[in-house]
Design a protein around this motif. Structure first.
Motif, short mmCIF file in Angstrom:
data_model
loop_
_atom_site.label_atom_id
_atom_site.label_comp_id
_atom_site.label_asym_id
_atom_site.label_seq_id
_atom_site.Cartn_x
_atom_site.Cartn_y
_atom_site.Cartn_z
N THR A 172 0.85 -1.18 0.00
CA THR A 172 0.00 0.00 0.00
C THR A 172 0.90 1.24 0.00
O THR A 172 2.02 1.19 0.50
N PRO A 173 0.40 2.35 -0.54
CA PRO A 173 1.22 3.57 -0.53
C PRO A 173 1.62 4.00 0.88
O PRO A 173 2.74 4.48 1.10
N SER A 174 0.72 3.80 1.85
CA SER A 174 1.09 4.23 3.19
C SER A 174 2.18 3.31 3.76
O SER A 174 3.05 3.78 4.49
N TYR A 175 2.14 2.03 3.41
CA TYR A 175 3.21 1.16 3.89
C TYR A 175 4.54 1.52 3.24
O TYR A 175 5.60 1.44 3.86
N MET A 176 4.48 1.96 1.98
CA MET A 176 5.71 2.40 1.30
C MET A 176 6.34 3.56 2.04
O MET A 176 7.55 3.59 2.26
N LEU A 177 5.52 4.50 2.47
CA LEU A 177 6.03 5.64 3.23
C LEU A 177 6.61 5.18 4.57
O LEU A 177 7.67 5.64 5.00
N HIS A 178 5.91 4.24 5.19
CA HIS A 178 6.39 3.70 6.46
C HIS A 178 7.74 3.01 6.28
O HIS A 178 8.68 3.23 7.06
N LEU A 179 7.84 2.20 5.23
CA LEU A 179 9.11 1.52 4.93
C LEU A 179 10.25 2.51 4.78
O LEU A 179 11.34 2.29 5.32
N SER A 180 9.97 3.59 4.06
CA SER A 180 11.08 4.52 3.81
C SER A 180 11.47 5.26 5.09
O SER A 180 12.65 5.56 5.30
N GLU A 181 10.48 5.48 5.96
CA GLU A 181 10.82 6.12 7.24
C GLU A 181 11.66 5.19 8.12
O GLU A 181 12.65 5.60 8.73
N VAL A 182 11.26 3.91 8.15
CA VAL A 182 12.02 2.94 8.96
C VAL A 182 13.42 2.75 8.37
O VAL A 182 14.41 2.68 9.10
N ALA A 183 13.49 2.70 7.05
CA ALA A 183 14.80 2.54 6.40
C ALA A 183 15.73 3.68 6.78
O ALA A 183 16.90 3.48 7.10
N GLU A 184 15.17 4.88 6.78
CA GLU A 184 15.97 6.04 7.13
C GLU A 184 16.51 5.93 8.55
O GLU A 184 17.68 6.19 8.81
N LYS A 185 15.64 5.48 9.47
CA LYS A 185 16.07 5.29 10.86
C LYS A 185 17.17 4.24 10.98
O LYS A 185 18.03 4.32 11.85
N MET A 186 17.09 3.23 10.10
CA MET A 186 18.10 2.17 10.13
C MET A 186 19.38 2.59 9.40
O MET A 186 20.34 1.83 9.33
N GLY A 187 19.35 3.79 8.82
CA GLY A 187 20.51 4.26 8.07
C GLY A 187 20.62 3.63 6.69
O GLY A 187 21.69 3.58 6.09
N VAL A 188 19.50 3.11 6.19
CA VAL A 188 19.50 2.48 4.86
C VAL A 188 18.92 3.46 3.84
O VAL A 188 17.83 3.98 4.04
N SER A 189 19.68 3.71 2.79
CA SER A 189 19.15 4.51 1.69
C SER A 189 18.80 3.56 0.56
O SER A 189 19.63 2.77 0.12
#
Lengths: 141, 434
Positions: B182-199
């Protein structure tokens, strides 16, 4: 002699002005609040109060749509000095009385600890037999 | 690979229409002969299969509605017996009764082909690793994308929903190139990735996202693409039609509806009149080849418009625009359809509650949240114990969760505190900015 006191409990969600509205309703009936407490959970609370005329308070608040209930509680007189609460709570502990909730006030005629317990009659007998003093219903009216 | 099936995908419009007419005729005769529901509905409308003499004659046929599925729960609208079915999917319904969709082997095959064509049209293929982060199970999202991607020859990571950090590790470790969620999960994924230091751009090969099952907007696309470097594509479908079925192509200019599988109309929801290209109205779809649960002139309730020019990608099929809203009060929460009537139904089964409630939908971070405020019944026996109230609140939350398949926050309020409405109650406050 009646040692149980009728407390009124009112459901209220946490929102500015709720307590004021309840107090105002009681004021309009000329009902005096002797003691009260607010128990809070996430998003809502229960306001508990000892008033001089619980029956009328119950009717008034119910008619305004509040969710209200009455509960029998016990008021134990305490010495209004250091150690007063210790004496009473030790007595309750020794008698094996579990307090569900409690609140207190100091003032006329004594400091009073108001408690809600599972087995009201047993608690009353235990307290009296240990020399404790309880508020009587008539003292509040 | 540009096309999965160039013969169909580039077919001239006149040939598509000839094929559609042939399929429609077959469908209508089949429904009239084998479906009590459709036969009586057609008789009510004084239309016989012989009256369908051209594709435009489809307007003579009656509409069908989600209510029809509900009234015929669970399988009253199926054609054929259970022995013909190879799968069920179940989605939540409007008043507690779910919608059941049955699939024959051929239904699953057509579903997979439709998704595979779509994924091909956005440039995916055998060299791609697609992580399917839609829910697997009764919901059609997970398995729909799964079989479509396999049909195309991509490698599937059936991650399903949740456990976001693990999902990001999988994206890195399995060199995932595309994700469906879902688009909202995509946004969530990118936020979590950022916190994990993953680009995603620097540390992964993820470059494509196929997003759907809930409303989103061009603004949200710009946000996702801008912050992640991932190209985001819209996918459309509903469980009644099979599940996710149709996607945008690499042009990102409308969703291709495969004409050999589905016939598109856009109507005025008030009059039922057909609208022309570019005019906004209610989407009506006829599934031309569906076997177990046929859908003839099904009014989905989604608002869109259609475009019938040939797409820049070369595909000749009709396109619809991104879904722009609903004709009814349906909400989509984390990809799950929720009707206020379902919430009402669930609340009314709890005797301690009154009749008035309010639904507040919001988006915290990237995830949809739903709060239901409900009044307690006045003058009820109430125990004075907080524990009992907390238990009641949990019971309501549990009841809603069971009925809606979505987690709900509950707020108990005093009687007569929620706003009253004269006429139609406005019970939903949607604070989401899409």
């Amino acid at each position: 002699m009646t040692y149980t006191i009728t407390q009124i409990s009112i459901f209220a969600e946490n929102r500015p002005g709720r307590l004021a509205a309840i107090a105002e309703a009681l004021e309009s009936e000329n009902i005096n609040i002797l003691a009260f407490s607010i128990a809070e959970a996430s998003g809502f609370g229960v306001i508990r109060a000892l008033v001089d005329d619980p029956e009328r308070a119950f009717k008034k608040l119910s008619s305004l749509g509040y969710v209200v209930s009455t509960t029998e509680v016990i008021g134990i007189k305490m010495h209004d000095r250091p150690g007063g609460l210790r004496e009473i709570s030790r007595m309750l502990g020794d008698a094996g009385i579990n307090i569900e909730y409690a609140y207190a006030y100091t003032g006329r005629p004594n400091a009073v600890l108001i408690i809600r317990v599972d087995h009201v009659d047993e608690a009353i007998n235990a307290i009296l037999s240990k020399g404790g003093q309880l508020i009587q219903r008539t003292e509040l009216a | 690979m540009k096309y999965l099936d160039p013969r169909i995908e580039e077919m001239p419009r006149t040939e598509i229409e000839a094929l559609q007419f042939k399929l429609l005729k077959t469908l209508v005769y089949r429904l009239y002969s084998f479906s009590d529901f459709y036969r009586s509905r057609m008789k009510e409308h004084n239309v016989h299969p012989d009256d369908i003499r051209s594709l435009d004659d489809i307007v003579k046929l009656p509409f069908m509605y989600k209510k029809d599925l509900r009234d015929n729960y669970p399988d009253g609208m199926f054609i054929g017996g259970q022995e013909d079915l190879v799968r069920y999917h179940v989605s939540s319904g409007t008043t507690g009764k779910p919608t059941v969709v049955g699939y024959t082997h051929r239904d699953l095959e057509n579903w997979a082909i439709s998704v595979a064509r779509g994924l091909t049209s956005i440039g995916l293929g055998r060299r791609d690793v697609l992580q399917v982060s839609y829910g697997y199970g009764l919901f059609t999202g997970g398995l729909g994308l799964h079989y479509g991607a396999e049909r195309m020859g991509a490698t599937v990571v059936p991650a399903s929903v949740g456990n976001t950090e693990r999902q990001i590790e999988l994206i890195q470790d399995l060199r995932v190139t595309a994700i469906a969620c879902t688009p909202s999960y995509m946004l969530h994924l990118s936020e979590v990735a950022e916190k994990m230091g993953v680009s995603f751009e620097r540390d992964t090969r993820l470059r494509t996202a196929v997003l759907g099952a809930e409303p989103w907007s061009e603004k949200m696309r710009a946000r996702i693409e801008g912050s992640t470097g991932i190209k985001a594509y819209d996918i459309y479908g509903t469980s009644e039609l099979s599940g996710p079925l149709f996607t945008e192509c690499s042009e990102q200019n409308g969703i291709h509806i495969w004409g050999d599988l589905a016939y598109v109309e856009v109507i005025d929801p008030e009059t039922g009149e057909r609208l022309g290209p570019g005019e906004k109205g209610e989407l009506v779809i006829t599934m031309l080849q569906k076997e177990a649960l046929p859908m003839m002139r099904y009014r989905i309730g989604d608002i869109t418009s259609f475009e019938d020019s040939v797409c820049g990608c070369g595909r000749s099929h009709v396109r619809i625009s991104r879904i722009q809203g609903r004709v009814d009060d349906m909400l989509i929460i984390r990809g799950i359809n929720v009707f206020p009537s379902q919430i009402e139904h669930a609340l009314m089964s709890v005797p301690e509650l009154g009749e008035h409630f309010q639904i507040v939908v919001d988006r915290k971070g990237a995830l949809d949240t739903m709060l239901v405020r409900v009044e307690l019944k006045s003058a009820q026996l109430f125990s004075d114990k907080l524990d009992d109230l907390i238990r009641l609140k949990n019971k309501v939350a549990h009841q809603l969760r069971n009925n809606l398949n979505v987690a709900v926050d509950v707020e108990l309020v005093s009687p007569e505190t929620l706003t009253r409405f004269e006429g139609k109650a406005k019970r939903v406050i949607d604070r989401r900015v899409l």
